[in-house]
Design a protein around this motif. Sequence first.
Motif, mmCIF file in Angstrom:
data_model
loop_
_atom_site.group_PDB
_atom_site.id
_atom_site.type_symbol
_atom_site.label_atom_id
_atom_site.label_comp_id
_atom_site.label_asym_id
_atom_site.label_seq_id
_atom_site.Cartn_x
_atom_site.Cartn_y
_atom_site.Cartn_z
ATOM 1 N N GLY A 287 -32.878 46.406 -22.394
ATOM 2 C CA GLY A 287 -31.729 47.243 -22.688
ATOM 3 C C GLY A 287 -31.858 48.647 -22.127
ATOM 4 N N SER A 288 -33.024 48.941 -21.536
ATOM 5 C CA SER A 288 -33.235 50.285 -21.017
ATOM 6 C C SER A 288 -32.457 50.495 -19.727
ATOM 7 C CB SER A 288 -34.728 50.521 -20.757
ATOM 8 O OG SER A 288 -35.206 49.606 -19.785
ATOM 9 N N THR A 289 -32.181 51.755 -19.444
ATOM 10 C CA THR A 289 -31.476 52.105 -18.211
ATOM 11 C C THR A 289 -32.231 53.200 -17.486
ATOM 12 O OG1 THR A 289 -30.134 53.809 -19.287
ATOM 13 C CG2 THR A 289 -29.238 51.559 -19.257
ATOM 14 N N GLY A 290 -31.907 53.350 -16.227
ATOM 15 C CA GLY A 290 -32.475 54.428 -15.424
ATOM 16 C C GLY A 290 -31.374 55.030 -14.576
ATOM 17 N N LYS A 291 -31.573 56.251 -14.164
ATOM 18 C CA LYS A 291 -30.539 56.914 -13.370
ATOM 19 C C LYS A 291 -30.727 56.620 -11.888
ATOM 20 C CE LYS A 291 -29.625 60.670 -16.581
ATOM 21 N NZ LYS A 291 -28.326 60.086 -16.976
ATOM 22 N N THR A 292 -29.630 56.630 -11.162
ATOM 23 C CA THR A 292 -29.666 56.444 -9.720
ATOM 24 C C THR A 292 -28.431 57.110 -9.115
ATOM 25 O OG1 THR A 292 -29.854 54.817 -7.915
ATOM 26 C CG2 THR A 292 -28.404 54.246 -9.744
ATOM 27 N N GLY A 293 -28.513 57.433 -7.852
ATOM 28 C CA GLY A 293 -27.355 57.963 -7.134
ATOM 29 C C GLY A 293 -26.567 56.809 -6.544
ATOM 30 N N THR A 294 -25.254 56.903 -6.554
ATOM 31 C CA THR A 294 -24.443 55.803 -6.032
ATOM 32 C C THR A 294 -23.239 56.312 -5.254
ATOM 33 O OG1 THR A 294 -23.290 53.740 -6.628
ATOM 34 C CG2 THR A 294 -22.987 55.627 -8.077
ATOM 35 N N PHE A 295 -22.813 55.467 -4.331
ATOM 36 C CA PHE A 295 -21.571 55.703 -3.592
ATOM 37 C C PHE A 295 -20.903 54.341 -3.423
ATOM 38 C CE2 PHE A 295 -18.950 55.876 0.216
ATOM 39 C CZ PHE A 295 -18.204 57.033 -0.006
ATOM 40 N N VAL A 296 -19.601 54.269 -3.723
ATOM 41 C CA VAL A 296 -18.886 52.996 -3.717
ATOM 42 C C VAL A 296 -17.949 52.916 -2.515
ATOM 43 C CG1 VAL A 296 -17.317 51.481 -4.986
ATOM 44 C CG2 VAL A 296 -19.010 52.855 -6.231
ATOM 45 N N VAL A 297 -18.074 51.815 -1.771
ATOM 46 C CA VAL A 297 -17.171 51.536 -0.650
ATOM 47 C C VAL A 297 -16.253 50.392 -1.080
ATOM 48 C CG1 VAL A 297 -16.978 50.818 1.756
ATOM 49 C CG2 VAL A 297 -18.930 52.200 1.022
ATOM 50 N N THR A 298 -14.952 50.606 -1.026
ATOM 51 C CA THR A 298 -14.012 49.545 -1.388
ATOM 52 C C THR A 298 -13.646 48.740 -0.146
ATOM 53 O OG1 THR A 298 -12.134 51.059 -1.105
ATOM 54 C CG2 THR A 298 -13.054 50.842 -3.317
ATOM 55 N N ASP A 299 -13.680 47.420 -0.278
ATOM 56 C CA ASP A 299 -13.366 46.533 0.849
ATOM 57 C C ASP A 299 -12.876 45.206 0.282
ATOM 58 O OD1 ASP A 299 -13.333 44.799 3.060
ATOM 59 O OD2 ASP A 299 -14.956 45.888 4.033
ATOM 60 N N ALA A 300 -11.608 44.893 0.523
ATOM 61 C CA ALA A 300 -11.001 43.666 -0.007
ATOM 62 C C ALA A 300 -11.617 42.406 0.584
ATOM 63 C CB ALA A 300 -9.492 43.683 0.247
ATOM 64 N N ASN A 301 -12.365 42.526 1.699
ATOM 65 C CA ASN A 301 -12.985 41.348 2.315
ATOM 66 C C ASN A 301 -14.198 40.848 1.524
ATOM 67 O OD1 ASN A 301 -11.321 41.104 4.716
ATOM 68 N ND2 ASN A 301 -12.279 42.995 5.420
ATOM 69 N N ILE A 302 -14.712 41.666 0.626
ATOM 70 C CA ILE A 302 -15.876 41.255 -0.159
ATOM 71 C C ILE A 302 -15.387 40.424 -1.348
ATOM 72 C CG2 ILE A 302 -17.859 42.065 -1.495
ATOM 73 C CD1 ILE A 302 -17.863 44.600 0.192
ATOM 74 N N LYS A 303 -15.725 39.144 -1.329
ATOM 75 C CA LYS A 303 -15.261 38.202 -2.354
ATOM 76 C C LYS A 303 -16.437 37.351 -2.833
ATOM 77 C CE LYS A 303 -11.118 37.764 0.532
ATOM 78 N NZ LYS A 303 -10.313 36.802 1.335
ATOM 79 N N ALA A 304 -16.131 36.459 -3.752
ATOM 80 C CA ALA A 304 -17.159 35.551 -4.268
ATOM 81 C C ALA A 304 -17.611 34.567 -3.188
ATOM 82 C CB ALA A 304 -16.626 34.795 -5.478
ATOM 83 N N THR A 305 -16.778 34.372 -2.174
ATOM 84 C CA THR A 305 -17.098 33.406 -1.114
ATOM 85 C C THR A 305 -17.775 34.050 0.094
ATOM 86 O OG1 THR A 305 -14.898 33.677 -0.152
ATOM 87 C CG2 THR A 305 -15.181 31.910 -1.765
ATOM 88 N N THR A 306 -18.100 35.342 0.000
ATOM 89 C CA THR A 306 -18.689 36.042 1.147
ATOM 90 C C THR A 306 -20.093 36.536 0.832
ATOM 91 O OG1 THR A 306 -17.719 38.154 0.482
ATOM 92 C CG2 THR A 306 -16.437 36.786 1.999
ATOM 93 N N PHE A 307 -20.796 36.864 1.900
ATOM 94 C CA PHE A 307 -22.126 37.446 1.800
ATOM 95 C C PHE A 307 -22.120 38.734 2.605
ATOM 96 C CE2 PHE A 307 -26.639 38.017 2.529
ATOM 97 C CZ PHE A 307 -27.196 37.586 1.341
ATOM 98 N N VAL A 308 -22.886 39.727 2.152
ATOM 99 C CA VAL A 308 -22.880 41.036 2.805
ATOM 100 C C VAL A 308 -24.284 41.393 3.279
ATOM 101 C CG1 VAL A 308 -22.453 43.513 2.522
ATOM 102 C CG2 VAL A 308 -20.938 41.847 1.414
ATOM 103 N N PHE A 309 -24.371 41.858 4.522
ATOM 104 C CA PHE A 309 -25.595 42.449 5.064
ATOM 105 C C PHE A 309 -25.328 43.941 5.199
ATOM 106 C CE2 PHE A 309 -25.484 38.130 6.862
ATOM 107 C CZ PHE A 309 -26.683 37.631 6.377
ATOM 108 N N ALA A 310 -26.234 44.764 4.684
ATOM 109 C CA ALA A 310 -26.048 46.218 4.740
ATOM 110 C C ALA A 310 -27.247 46.874 5.404
ATOM 111 C CB ALA A 310 -25.840 46.786 3.341
ATOM 112 N N TYR A 311 -26.981 47.951 6.147
ATOM 113 C CA TYR A 311 -28.009 48.638 6.925
ATOM 114 C C TYR A 311 -27.795 50.142 6.815
ATOM 115 C CZ TYR A 311 -27.825 43.958 8.997
ATOM 116 O OH TYR A 311 -27.800 42.590 9.176
ATOM 117 N N VAL A 312 -28.878 50.913 6.951
ATOM 118 C CA VAL A 312 -28.795 52.368 6.984
ATOM 119 C C VAL A 312 -29.353 52.834 8.324
ATOM 120 C CG1 VAL A 312 -31.055 52.694 5.870
ATOM 121 C CG2 VAL A 312 -29.344 54.528 5.789
#
Length: 208
Positions: A90-115
């Motif tokens: 039940g514990s939590t920790g803090k993190t920084g986040t940024f949200v990108v909205t994209d309608a192409n991301i669905k339950a039937t898709t997979f995402v590869f992300a890179y920096v």
Amino acid sequence: MNKFYRVLSVVTLTLSVALWSCKGDQGPVGPAGATGAQGAAGTNGTNGKDGTNGTNGTNGKDGNANVKGSEVTVKASDWKTIDAPGLGTGSTGKTGTFVVTDANIKATTFVFAYVKVGTQFIALPRVVIKETDGSTEQVNFGIETGKLNLYYVSQTAAIGGSKSYAPQTDLVFSYVVIEKSNLVNLQAEGVNLRSRDAVLTYLQEHKY
């Protein structure tokens, strides 16, 4: 009779000289006259010749419907600090986040992300432990329907050391969204899924 004309001539000459000698200074300029009526409009000139038509551009390459995604720059000031839930507790920790909205991301898709690091894109998650002082830096991501969630946190080496939930500079991310059915094909072909260029090249060359 001749004397009379002679005398009259002398008198006339004397009067003329007297009148000329008594001529005064030039008087002031009189007021300007009223503006004259406007002249008739001139005739319209002839139309110029039409320019020559430009040449048509070359056709672009066909896109691939299997390749979806984008490249996004996240400014250092865009990160927000949130509570991240722990795993199995039940514990939590803090993190920084940024949200990108994209309608192409669905339950039937997979995402590869890179920096982007320098001139290359590194697959996420990325964890760096600095040899100089032992401090750590973590960049990760998660997905949910319609969203790509990016995460960032860094910590100094000391136990209980200070943490930062935003990088000191802007970061460039790239992500690719593909159907899970296509993921099987990539794995079967031995494509390096941690290489952004390898994934994009394969998807561009194979249309299903």
